[in-house]
Design a protein around this motif. Sequence first.
Motif, mmCIF file in Angstrom:
data_model
loop_
_atom_site.group_PDB
_atom_site.id
_atom_site.type_symbol
_atom_site.label_atom_id
_atom_site.label_comp_id
_atom_site.label_asym_id
_atom_site.label_seq_id
_atom_site.Cartn_x
_atom_site.Cartn_y
_atom_site.Cartn_z
ATOM 1 N N ALA A 288 -13.597 86.744 -26.857
ATOM 2 C CA ALA A 288 -12.507 85.945 -27.416
ATOM 3 C C ALA A 288 -12.360 84.616 -26.682
ATOM 4 O O ALA A 288 -11.953 83.606 -27.272
ATOM 5 N N HIS B 230 -9.068 103.215 -31.885
ATOM 6 C CA HIS B 230 -7.796 102.649 -31.422
ATOM 7 C C HIS B 230 -7.192 103.555 -30.354
ATOM 8 O O HIS B 230 -7.142 104.778 -30.500
ATOM 9 N N ARG C 120 -17.858 89.726 -35.149
ATOM 10 C CA ARG C 120 -16.497 89.792 -35.697
ATOM 11 C C ARG C 120 -15.550 88.913 -34.872
ATOM 12 O O ARG C 120 -14.754 88.144 -35.430
ATOM 13 N N ILE C 121 -15.648 89.013 -33.562
ATOM 14 C CA ILE C 121 -14.757 88.237 -32.694
ATOM 15 C C ILE C 121 -15.071 86.746 -32.796
ATOM 16 O O ILE C 121 -14.158 85.912 -32.844
ATOM 17 N N ILE D 116 -13.490 85.329 -35.862
ATOM 18 C CA ILE D 116 -12.035 85.159 -35.747
ATOM 19 C C ILE D 116 -11.708 83.799 -35.132
ATOM 20 O O ILE D 116 -10.761 83.124 -35.542
ATOM 21 N N GLN E 199 -11.709 97.469 -36.895
ATOM 22 C CA GLN E 199 -11.330 96.055 -36.959
ATOM 23 C C GLN E 199 -9.853 95.863 -36.616
ATOM 24 O O GLN E 199 -9.472 94.854 -36.011
ATOM 25 N N GLU E 200 -9.013 96.831 -37.002
ATOM 26 C CA GLU E 200 -7.586 96.738 -36.677
ATOM 27 C C GLU E 200 -7.373 96.840 -35.163
ATOM 28 O O GLU E 200 -6.535 96.135 -34.589
ATOM 29 N N ALA F 25 -8.335 93.539 -33.556
ATOM 30 C CA ALA F 25 -7.313 92.525 -33.814
ATOM 31 C C ALA F 25 -6.090 92.740 -32.924
ATOM 32 O O ALA F 25 -5.515 91.776 -32.388
ATOM 33 N N GLU F 26 -5.676 93.996 -32.750
ATOM 34 C CA GLU F 26 -4.507 94.276 -31.911
ATOM 35 C C GLU F 26 -4.803 94.017 -30.435
ATOM 36 O O GLU F 26 -3.932 93.572 -29.680
ATOM 37 N N ILE G 273 -6.894 91.722 -29.271
ATOM 38 C CA ILE G 273 -6.889 90.268 -29.099
ATOM 39 C C ILE G 273 -5.464 89.722 -29.135
ATOM 40 O O ILE G 273 -5.090 88.854 -28.339
ATOM 41 N N ALA G 274 -4.651 90.250 -30.049
ATOM 42 C CA ALA G 274 -3.259 89.799 -30.145
ATOM 43 C C ALA G 274 -2.509 90.091 -28.840
ATOM 44 O O ALA G 274 -1.726 89.262 -28.363
#
Length: 331
Positions: free
Chosen positions: A192, A208, A244-245, A248, A313-314, A317-318, A320-321
């Motif tokens: 990232a 997850h 994927r990253i 983004i 993918q979820e 995303a979480e 990275i957030a």
Amino acid sequence: MTGTVMLTGATGFLGSAIALALHGAGHRVRALVRPETPRAVLGGLPVEFIPGDLTDAASIAEAMRSCDAAIHCAADYRIFVPDPERMWAVNVAGTEAVMRAALAEGCRRVVHVSSVATLKPRRDGQPATETDAASPGEAIGPYKRSKTEAERLVERLVAEAGLPAVIVNPSTPIGPRDRRPTPTGRIILEAARGRMPAFVDTGLNLVHVDDVAAGCVAALTRGEVGERHILGGQDVPLGELLTRISAIFGRRRPVRLPRAPLWPAAVASEGLARLTGREPMLTLDGLRMAARPMYFSAAKAERVLGHHARPWQEAVAEAIAWFREQGMLNR
């Protein structure tokens, strides 16, 4: 079964997720925590903290007193370890101390949070299952060896002492609250930040962290004593994760590198790490592990524990957030 559950590793990545899941399921949480460890990741959760650590049997016994059950999650999780004996003391001797304290207290159920590190990736590239157990001698590196030895110890105590332990084997948890971060979390974080333009081809099973935690709590009532249960998600090539990253953040796709020329670089990276005390991104054990995709099947946990994994993918995303919220992307 609800009541007081003694939890080790509550301030860690997976442990904090388990603490949240236990609280949500109506359990009281008692946590064995080193006094100096930050606890903000638990967000004010009503946890009873007992000072101590896995190298102090007396503090473990104090934390276990009057508990109905225990979840042993704490572990020293590093790929590069300058001092393997310290890792053994935590991952093996610490596990034995927790299990014997649970026996002495008469806990009705113990969940030992092991790892897919105790399993052998299959040569044919197919997902490994609970039957693909490794011996400590077959495991690559101190972390995998220590986790494998600890798991075999738990199995012996089940067979010889009647320990009511269920074994769960998380694959590669990712998601929020990865404050250290874990080795996989570090890959996501560095990608990232735009600091991973290249990679060595391998594959991971991504899940997850909150889905793993739910499986650990389910094992308190639904797990099979003495059996292992893989808490996994989806098999993902490392290149797909990094692509994927990069998408983004609107960056170029990373380049795949051959393994062979990287061995000297890994030696140099480990040498620098010994001098600086910082964990290296490239290690000899990491290159050895990358030789086979680390793919696993969670079918048994889905059947026995009701385990369910959301799309990987979820989870990315979480993760990275959360890194962004903590200001870690700009460091």
